[in-house]
Design a protein around this motif. Structure first.
Motif, PDB file in Angstrom:
ATOM      1  N   THR A  41       0.833  -1.202   0.000  1.00 48.91           N
ATOM      2  CA  THR A  41       0.000   0.000   0.000  1.00 48.91           C
ATOM      3  C   THR A  41       0.869   1.254   0.000  1.00 48.91           C
ATOM      4  O   THR A  41       0.663   2.166  -0.810  1.00 48.91           O
ATOM      5  N   CYS A  42       1.827   1.313   0.912  1.00 47.38           N
ATOM      6  CA  CYS A  42       2.701   2.487   0.985  1.00 47.38           C
ATOM      7  C   CYS A  42       3.482   2.690  -0.302  1.00 47.38           C
ATOM      8  O   CYS A  42       3.536   3.806  -0.847  1.00 47.38           O
ATOM      9  N   ARG A  43       4.089   1.637  -0.788  1.00 42.31           N
ATOM     10  CA  ARG A  43       4.996   1.786  -1.923  1.00 42.31           C
ATOM     11  C   ARG A  43       4.241   2.090  -3.214  1.00 42.31           C
ATOM     12  O   ARG A  43       4.675   2.936  -4.007  1.00 42.31           O
ATOM     13  N   GLN A  44       3.122   1.421  -3.437  1.00 38.03           N
ATOM     14  CA  GLN A  44       2.365   1.668  -4.664  1.00 38.03           C
ATOM     15  C   GLN A  44       1.691   3.041  -4.647  1.00 38.03           C
ATOM     16  O   GLN A  44       1.785   3.804  -5.614  1.00 38.03           O
ATOM     17  N   ILE A  45       1.008   3.355  -3.549  1.00 45.21           N
ATOM     18  CA  ILE A  45       0.322   4.645  -3.483  1.00 45.21           C
ATOM     19  C   ILE A  45       1.341   5.778  -3.494  1.00 45.21           C
ATOM     20  O   ILE A  45       1.168   6.781  -4.195  1.00 45.21           O
ATOM     21  N   GLY A  46       2.422   5.612  -2.720  1.00 41.54           N
ATOM     22  CA  GLY A  46       3.442   6.655  -2.699  1.00 41.54           C
ATOM     23  C   GLY A  46       4.085   6.876  -4.056  1.00 41.54           C
ATOM     24  O   GLY A  46       4.286   8.018  -4.493  1.00 41.54           O
ATOM     25  N   LYS A  47       4.403   5.796  -4.746  1.00 40.92           N
ATOM     26  CA  LYS A  47       5.025   5.904  -6.066  1.00 40.92           C
ATOM     27  C   LYS A  47       4.095   6.596  -7.055  1.00 40.92           C
ATOM     28  O   LYS A  47       4.506   7.485  -7.808  1.00 40.92           O
ATOM     29  N   ALA A  84       1.528  16.579   9.731  1.00 38.85           N
ATOM     30  CA  ALA A  84       0.710  16.669   8.514  1.00 38.85           C
ATOM     31  C   ALA A  84       1.371  16.034   7.304  1.00 38.85           C
ATOM     32  O   ALA A  84       0.732  15.901   6.251  1.00 38.85           O
ATOM     33  N   GLU A  85       2.646  15.644   7.428  1.00 39.44           N
ATOM     34  CA  GLU A  85       3.342  15.013   6.309  1.00 39.44           C
ATOM     35  C   GLU A  85       3.387  13.489   6.449  1.00 39.44           C
ATOM     36  O   GLU A  85       4.118  12.821   5.727  1.00 39.44           O
ATOM     37  N   LEU A  86       2.600  12.954   7.368  1.00 38.27           N
ATOM     38  CA  LEU A  86       2.643  11.517   7.641  1.00 38.27           C
ATOM     39  C   LEU A  86       1.350  10.836   7.230  1.00 38.27           C
ATOM     40  O   LEU A  86       0.252  11.303   7.548  1.00 38.27           O
ATOM     41  N   ILE A  87       1.479   9.728   6.508  1.00 33.45           N
ATOM     42  CA  ILE A  87       0.357   8.844   6.214  1.00 33.45           C
ATOM     43  C   ILE A  87       0.755   7.436   6.652  1.00 33.45           C
ATOM     44  O   ILE A  87       1.935   7.109   6.719  1.00 33.45           O
ATOM     45  N   VAL A  88      -0.236   6.611   6.964  1.00 34.31           N
ATOM     46  CA  VAL A  88       0.031   5.269   7.469  1.00 34.31           C
ATOM     47  C   VAL A  88      -0.859   4.277   6.734  1.00 34.31           C
ATOM     48  O   VAL A  88      -2.067   4.491   6.586  1.00 34.31           O
ATOM     49  N   ALA A  89      -0.263   3.190   6.257  1.00 33.62           N
ATOM     50  CA  ALA A  89      -1.032   2.158   5.563  1.00 33.62           C
ATOM     51  C   ALA A  89      -1.967   1.454   6.542  1.00 33.62           C
ATOM     52  O   ALA A  89      -1.595   1.148   7.676  1.00 33.62           O
ATOM     53  N   ALA A  90      -3.172   1.207   6.097  1.00 37.25           N
ATOM     54  CA  ALA A  90      -4.175   0.538   6.920  1.00 37.25           C
ATOM     55  C   ALA A  90      -4.987  -0.403   6.049  1.00 37.25           C
ATOM     56  O   ALA A  90      -4.923  -0.369   4.817  1.00 37.25           O
ATOM     57  N   SER A  91      -5.765  -1.255   6.706  1.00 34.58           N
ATOM     58  CA  SER A  91      -6.574  -2.235   5.994  1.00 34.58           C
ATOM     59  C   SER A  91      -7.688  -2.712   6.919  1.00 34.58           C
ATOM     60  O   SER A  91      -7.824  -2.245   8.058  1.00 34.58           O
ATOM     61  N   ARG A 252      -7.675  -1.563   1.220  1.00 40.57           N
ATOM     62  CA  ARG A 252      -6.326  -1.007   1.304  1.00 40.57           C
ATOM     63  C   ARG A 252      -6.429   0.505   1.335  1.00 40.57           C
ATOM     64  O   ARG A 252      -6.969   1.119   0.415  1.00 40.57           O
ATOM     65  N   GLY A 253      -5.948   1.109   2.401  1.00 40.21           N
ATOM     66  CA  GLY A 253      -6.077   2.553   2.514  1.00 40.21           C
ATOM     67  C   GLY A 253      -5.088   3.159   3.477  1.00 40.21           C
ATOM     68  O   GLY A 253      -4.029   2.588   3.761  1.00 40.21           O
ATOM     69  N   LEU A 254      -5.447   4.336   4.002  1.00 42.15           N
ATOM     70  CA  LEU A 254      -4.542   5.120   4.823  1.00 42.15           C
ATOM     71  C   LEU A 254      -5.267   5.750   6.003  1.00 42.15           C
ATOM     72  O   LEU A 254      -6.457   6.061   5.917  1.00 42.15           O
ATOM     73  N   TYR A 255      -4.522   5.939   7.086  1.00 46.45           N
ATOM     74  CA  TYR A 255      -4.982   6.865   8.116  1.00 46.45           C
ATOM     75  C   TYR A 255      -3.903   7.914   8.342  1.00 46.45           C
ATOM     76  O   TYR A 255      -2.750   7.752   7.914  1.00 46.45           O
ATOM     77  N   VAL A 256      -4.295   9.006   9.002  1.00 44.51           N
ATOM     78  CA  VAL A 256      -3.387  10.112   9.272  1.00 44.51           C
ATOM     79  C   VAL A 256      -3.517  10.488  10.741  1.00 44.51           C
ATOM     80  O   VAL A 256      -4.485  10.108  11.408  1.00 44.51           O
ATOM     81  N   PRO A 257      -2.556  11.231  11.275  1.00 43.66           N
ATOM     82  CA  PRO A 257      -2.652  11.647  12.671  1.00 43.66           C
ATOM     83  C   PRO A 257      -3.923  12.458  12.943  1.00 43.66           C
ATOM     84  O   PRO A 257      -4.376  13.226  12.085  1.00 43.66           O
ATOM     85  N   LYS A 258      -4.461  12.325  14.134  1.00 43.83           N
ATOM     86  CA  LYS A 258      -5.741  12.945  14.462  1.00 43.83           C
ATOM     87  C   LYS A 258      -5.685  14.465  14.477  1.00 43.83           C
ATOM     88  O   LYS A 258      -6.622  15.141  14.059  1.00 43.83           O
TER      89      LYS A 258
END
Length: 322
Positions: A41-47, A84-91, A252-258
């Protein structure tokens, strides 16, 4: 060069790095070792974000394995809750563990779920030389002697892979579901190895985990747990068409800091939507057996909340949690 000139150069460099409008590289945490679904998720979405111009610099990927995603979750909550520059892979595995209080008291409202743009369909597979050729054959074996049937999966007992088996068994009329053996191992590849080696009857996991093994002729898929057959894998029947009304997909998705701003949240939602709409993502989904599943922004947060409540209810009904 004297010290005053050196100080001026250093000060100017620091100011240029922190000045408004200067691009900084975003980071995506994959809460597992390289090679798994979160890493994908991280590598594909980030790329793709970088390839299509959604971000100005390549997204840095950090692998942070531990606690089935719990280590990364606690790190974000406790150390980086306004980054604000952080994303995290989630599922779906993330949602399931939160529903079952597997993160040591952590709750879903401690982060913000920004979106999902694909779903890894659940699958049930057996070794290529297995005598079982359909989901009906497997259910017949479970009804005749539940204790004789065993499954390997990439989540712990009570996790999403285990829940798939229990849902199928319940829908198929198996009465003694607690006798069905489930072995949780470290990832889908290990689970398939258990099944190919004859140590378990079947493997429960996600489509992306079995693509290479199907292509190599080492396993056969008895069912995919989607509403319709998956493009590119039309030879695999759904559980629904075999009379078992179970749909289980690992989004397959993302979460971010609250504590990031609403503006930053909406910005990430927009970037994720750009990826979802791109030809590059459509190609990545087809190559990896992902099904379309796009929910972005506040709508996705509401969907996750409902999903967690549903998983918690099911987990209590089958005795996974009290």
């Amino acid at each position: 060069m004297n010290n005053r000139h050196i100080l001026a150069l250093v000060t100017g460099a620091v100011m240029s790095l922190s000045a408004p409008g200067v691009a900084t590289a975003a980071e995506c945490i994959a809460p597992a070792n390289p090679g798994g679904g979160w890493d994908f998720t991280c590598r594909q979405i980030g790329k793709i974000m970088y390839d299509i111009g959604a971000v100005d610099q390549p997204v840095q990927v950090t692998n942070m394995a531990g606690g089935g995603g719990g280590l990364a979750f606690q790190n974000v909550v406790n150390e980086r809750n306004n980054d604000a520059e952080l994303i995290v892979a989630a599922s779906q595995a993330t949602a399931t563990r939160l529903a079952q209080n597997a993160f040591g008291g952590a709750t879903a409202d401690q982060v913000r779920f920004v979106g999902a743009i694909g779903a890894d369909p659940g699958v049930i597979v057996v070794a290529a030389d297995s005598e079982l050729n359909s989901l009906g054959d497997l259910l017949d074996a479970m009804k005749a002697d539940p204790g004789s049937v065993s499954f390997a999966g990439g989540s712990a007992a009570g996790g999403f892979d285990h829940l798939k088996v229990l849902q199928i068994a319940l829908a198929g009329g198996v009465e003694d579901i607690r006798s069905i053996k489930y072995i949780g191992v470290d990832g889908g590849a290990d689970a398939i190895t258990q099944t190919i080696g004859g140590f378990t009857t079947a493997m429960t996991g996600d489509m992306s985990e079995i693509v290479g093994f199907i292509d190599a002729g080492e396993v056969k898929a008895l069912a995919v747990l989607t509403e319709e057959r998956v493009p590119g894998f039309e030879q695999i029947p759904t559980a629904v068409e075999q009379g078992i009304d179970v749909v289980a997909v690992n989004w397959r998705g993302l979460y971010v800091p609250k504590d990031i701003s609403d503006e930053a949240f909406d910005d990430w939602a927009g970037k994720l939507q750009m990826v979802a709409d791109s030809d590059e993502w459509k190609a990545a989904m087809e190559a990896n057996g992902l099904a379309p599943f796009t929910k972005v922004g506040d709508d996705f947060q509401a969907w996750v909340d409902d999903n967690i409540a549903s998983v918690e209810k099911l987990s209590r009904e089958i005795g996974v949690i009290q």
